[in-house]
Write a protein that holds these residues in place. Sequence first.
Motif, PDB file in Angstrom:
ATOM      1  N   THR A  68       0.842  -1.198   0.000  1.00 49.31           N
ATOM      2  CA  THR A  68       0.000   0.000   0.000  1.00 49.31           C
ATOM      3  C   THR A  68       0.874   1.243   0.000  1.00 49.31           C
ATOM      4  O   THR A  68       1.953   1.264   0.587  1.00 49.31           O
ATOM      5  N   LYS A  69       0.384   2.286  -0.623  1.00 50.88           N
ATOM      6  CA  LYS A  69       1.191   3.478  -0.874  1.00 50.88           C
ATOM      7  C   LYS A  69       1.425   4.318   0.376  1.00 50.88           C
ATOM      8  O   LYS A  69       2.521   4.859   0.578  1.00 50.88           O
ATOM      9  N   TYR A  70       0.403   4.460   1.215  1.00 55.94           N
ATOM     10  CA  TYR A  70       0.479   5.426   2.315  1.00 55.94           C
ATOM     11  C   TYR A  70       0.591   4.774   3.693  1.00 55.94           C
ATOM     12  O   TYR A  70       0.461   5.458   4.707  1.00 55.94           O
ATOM     13  N   PHE A  71       0.835   3.469   3.730  1.00 54.96           N
ATOM     14  CA  PHE A  71       0.844   2.803   5.038  1.00 54.96           C
ATOM     15  C   PHE A  71       2.035   3.245   5.880  1.00 54.96           C
ATOM     16  O   PHE A  71       1.886   3.546   7.070  1.00 54.96           O
ATOM     17  N   PHE A  72       3.208   3.296   5.280  1.00 56.52           N
ATOM     18  CA  PHE A  72       4.421   3.645   6.039  1.00 56.52           C
ATOM     19  C   PHE A  72       4.501   5.162   6.206  1.00 56.52           C
ATOM     20  O   PHE A  72       5.066   5.870   5.374  1.00 56.52           O
ATOM     21  N   SER A  73       3.914   5.635   7.294  1.00 54.86           N
ATOM     22  CA  SER A  73       3.933   7.072   7.571  1.00 54.86           C
ATOM     23  C   SER A  73       3.742   7.296   9.066  1.00 54.86           C
ATOM     24  O   SER A  73       3.195   6.439   9.777  1.00 54.86           O
ATOM     25  N   ALA A  74       4.201   8.447   9.534  1.00 54.79           N
ATOM     26  CA  ALA A  74       4.043   8.786  10.952  1.00 54.79           C
ATOM     27  C   ALA A  74       2.570   8.845  11.335  1.00 54.79           C
ATOM     28  O   ALA A  74       2.182   8.443  12.435  1.00 54.79           O
ATOM     29  N   THR A  75       1.746   9.331  10.404  1.00 59.73           N
ATOM     30  CA  THR A  75       0.308   9.443  10.684  1.00 59.73           C
ATOM     31  C   THR A  75      -0.308   8.073  10.960  1.00 59.73           C
ATOM     32  O   THR A  75      -1.105   7.912  11.893  1.00 59.73           O
ATOM     33  N   THR A  76       0.080   7.082  10.150  1.00 60.91           N
ATOM     34  CA  THR A  76      -0.445   5.729  10.343  1.00 60.91           C
ATOM     35  C   THR A  76      -0.041   5.171  11.700  1.00 60.91           C
ATOM     36  O   THR A  76      -0.874   4.636  12.439  1.00 60.91           O
ATOM     37  N   PHE A  77       1.216   5.314  12.051  1.00 59.09           N
ATOM     38  CA  PHE A  77       1.711   4.738  13.301  1.00 59.09           C
ATOM     39  C   PHE A  77       1.126   5.449  14.524  1.00 59.09           C
ATOM     40  O   PHE A  77       0.816   4.816  15.532  1.00 59.09           O
ATOM     41  N   ILE A  78       0.966   6.768  14.434  1.00 61.42           N
ATOM     42  CA  ILE A  78       0.356   7.513  15.543  1.00 61.42           C
ATOM     43  C   ILE A  78      -1.111   7.117  15.694  1.00 61.42           C
ATOM     44  O   ILE A  78      -1.620   6.950  16.813  1.00 61.42           O
ATOM     45  N   THR A  79      -1.784   6.940  14.574  1.00 59.86           N
ATOM     46  CA  THR A  79      -3.192   6.520  14.617  1.00 59.86           C
ATOM     47  C   THR A  79      -3.334   5.152  15.274  1.00 59.86           C
ATOM     48  O   THR A  79      -4.206   4.949  16.123  1.00 59.86           O
ATOM     49  N   ILE A  80      -2.465   4.215  14.894  1.00 62.98           N
ATOM     50  CA  ILE A  80      -2.495   2.876  15.490  1.00 62.98           C
ATOM     51  C   ILE A  80      -2.229   2.974  16.990  1.00 62.98           C
ATOM     52  O   ILE A  80      -2.929   2.347  17.804  1.00 62.98           O
ATOM     53  N   ALA A  81      -1.227   3.764  17.380  1.00 60.80           N
ATOM     54  CA  ALA A  81      -0.883   3.909  18.794  1.00 60.80           C
ATOM     55  C   ALA A  81      -2.051   4.461  19.604  1.00 60.80           C
ATOM     56  O   ALA A  81      -2.325   4.005  20.723  1.00 60.80           O
ATOM     57  N   ASN A  82      -2.764   5.412  19.035  1.00 57.33           N
ATOM     58  CA  ASN A  82      -3.874   6.034  19.761  1.00 57.33           C
ATOM     59  C   ASN A  82      -5.133   5.182  19.783  1.00 57.33           C
ATOM     60  O   ASN A  82      -6.073   5.478  20.528  1.00 57.33           O
ATOM     61  N   GLN A  83      -5.149   4.118  18.974  1.00 58.91           N
ATOM     62  CA  GLN A  83      -6.308   3.233  18.937  1.00 58.91           C
ATOM     63  C   GLN A  83      -6.199   2.047  19.897  1.00 58.91           C
ATOM     64  O   GLN A  83      -7.200   1.388  20.178  1.00 58.91           O
ATOM     65  N   ILE A  84      -4.998   1.763  20.409  1.00 58.41           N
ATOM     66  CA  ILE A  84      -4.789   0.510  21.136  1.00 58.41           C
ATOM     67  C   ILE A  84      -4.733   0.589  22.661  1.00 58.41           C
ATOM     68  O   ILE A  84      -4.582  -0.459  23.301  1.00 58.41           O
ATOM     69  N   PRO A  85      -4.836   1.768  23.309  1.00 61.17           N
ATOM     70  CA  PRO A  85      -4.690   1.785  24.781  1.00 61.17           C
ATOM     71  C   PRO A  85      -5.621   0.838  25.529  1.00 61.17           C
ATOM     72  O   PRO A  85      -5.182   0.127  26.444  1.00 61.17           O
ATOM     73  N   LEU A 123      -2.854  10.849  25.666  1.00 58.63           N
ATOM     74  CA  LEU A 123      -2.596  10.560  27.080  1.00 58.63           C
ATOM     75  C   LEU A 123      -2.929   9.114  27.431  1.00 58.63           C
ATOM     76  O   LEU A 123      -2.159   8.470  28.158  1.00 58.63           O
ATOM     77  N   PRO A 124      -4.049   8.543  26.939  1.00 61.42           N
ATOM     78  CA  PRO A 124      -4.323   7.125  27.228  1.00 61.42           C
ATOM     79  C   PRO A 124      -3.215   6.190  26.772  1.00 61.42           C
ATOM     80  O   PRO A 124      -2.900   5.211  27.462  1.00 61.42           O
ATOM     81  N   PHE A 125      -2.603   6.461  25.611  1.00 60.23           N
ATOM     82  CA  PHE A 125      -1.505   5.609  25.144  1.00 60.23           C
ATOM     83  C   PHE A 125      -0.316   5.699  26.088  1.00 60.23           C
ATOM     84  O   PHE A 125       0.313   4.682  26.418  1.00 60.23           O
ATOM     85  N   ILE A 126      -0.002   6.895  26.533  1.00 64.85           N
ATOM     86  CA  ILE A 126       1.113   7.083  27.468  1.00 64.85           C
ATOM     87  C   ILE A 126       0.818   6.383  28.789  1.00 64.85           C
ATOM     88  O   ILE A 126       1.701   5.734  29.379  1.00 64.85           O
ATOM     89  N   ILE A 127      -0.427   6.471  29.255  1.00 62.39           N
ATOM     90  CA  ILE A 127      -0.820   5.782  30.486  1.00 62.39           C
ATOM     91  C   ILE A 127      -0.694   4.273  30.308  1.00 62.39           C
ATOM     92  O   ILE A 127      -0.207   3.563  31.203  1.00 62.39           O
ATOM     93  N   LEU A 181       3.624  -6.294  22.570  1.00 63.10           N
ATOM     94  CA  LEU A 181       4.045  -6.510  21.185  1.00 63.10           C
ATOM     95  C   LEU A 181       2.990  -7.308  20.416  1.00 63.10           C
ATOM     96  O   LEU A 181       2.771  -7.077  19.220  1.00 63.10           O
ATOM     97  N   GLY A 182       2.330  -8.241  21.115  1.00 57.91           N
ATOM     98  CA  GLY A 182       1.243  -9.000  20.491  1.00 57.91           C
ATOM     99  C   GLY A 182       0.088  -8.096  20.095  1.00 57.91           C
ATOM    100  O   GLY A 182      -0.508  -8.253  19.024  1.00 57.91           O
ATOM    101  N   VAL A 183      -0.241  -7.130  20.959  1.00 55.34           N
ATOM    102  CA  VAL A 183      -1.297  -6.153  20.640  1.00 55.34           C
ATOM    103  C   VAL A 183      -0.900  -5.340  19.410  1.00 55.34           C
ATOM    104  O   VAL A 183      -1.718  -5.103  18.512  1.00 55.34           O
ATOM    105  N   LEU A 184       0.365  -4.922  19.367  1.00 52.68           N
ATOM    106  CA  LEU A 184       0.841  -4.152  18.217  1.00 52.68           C
ATOM    107  C   LEU A 184       0.758  -4.963  16.923  1.00 52.68           C
ATOM    108  O   LEU A 184       0.363  -4.440  15.876  1.00 52.68           O
TER     109      LEU A 184
END
Length: 322
Positions: free
Chosen positions: A35-52, A168-172, A274-277
């Motif tokens: 996929t063209k746009y998967f490797f980006s900071a926006t994608t990784f930040i979005t994933i991080a903020n979705q998993i807390p 903040l939830p991700f950091i927590i 890591l399994g969650v990621l």
Amino acid sequence: MVDMINSIKIKQAVTEYLGLVIALVCLIAVFSLLTKYFFSATTFITIANQIPSAVLIATGMTYILIIAEIDLSVGSVLGLCGAVVGTAIIKWNMPASVAICIAILAGVLCGLFNGAVSLKWRLPSFIVTLGMLEMARGGAHALSGSQTQYLGSKIDFVASASIYGLSLPFIIAIAIVILAQFVLTKTVFGRYIIAIGTNEEAVRLSGINPKPIKLAVFVFCGLLVSLAAVIDTSRFQSANPNAGIGFELQAIAAAVIGGTSLMGGRGSVISTFLGVLIIAVLNSGLAALGLRDEIKRLITGAVIVAAVIVDYYRTRIKVNQK
């Protein structure tokens, strides 16, 4: 001798983490090529903020699995705690801070109930938490009238705070992962948890009562589920009585992919993270490819089954080595 044993343990941990990290990097590489746009900071930040919430529930589940128990009620308890927040704010006109405290208390009490009933009458936690699954879901619908309660900005302050784009939830969640891993590996309580999962009878014969420890683990899991409910309620600015359906399976899957044994006695909170990621990246990548939901579930399920098979052979290899 002690230094040699510690060195071996460190090497085993590094090897286990390295395998998960390599799997995660491979997934990212594959989806980045496809996929063209998967490797980006926006994608990784979005994933991080979705998993807390997934991280918190999987952390609690890791502790539960290590003591050779299981909790099938985590998804329903999340829905119940969310309904408590919504009802307290909308119907009872309580401040958001008070509503959050009541929801956390509800989660702790659910965990206390699961542990107390299982231990008092020596019932399988599978059956007890299955019952709690139904009771908590029924309670969520009773409190909310089976309606989604929209809270707007009354509770969004929990999820809206961020640092460099990370919520903040991700950091927590990261802080709790680090703390839970420290407790598991560096404290007497953590050693008792692992010992109970390995051989509960041996722990009992050594003069240690395993019941309070197991009860504390169930309560801890309930606490983390309630925190996850608060995070989800804030993130979506609403309380849905159907929230959390299937979360118990996701939590177990993340723990197993991370190497936690379903038989008890072995597990790592960092590996579970890591399994969650891995699951989150897999779901995000499959969505980026535009695959239908049924195909995504088929592939995710196959990955989980593969992880269980790997865990089976890894356990056999360790037994043969001993």
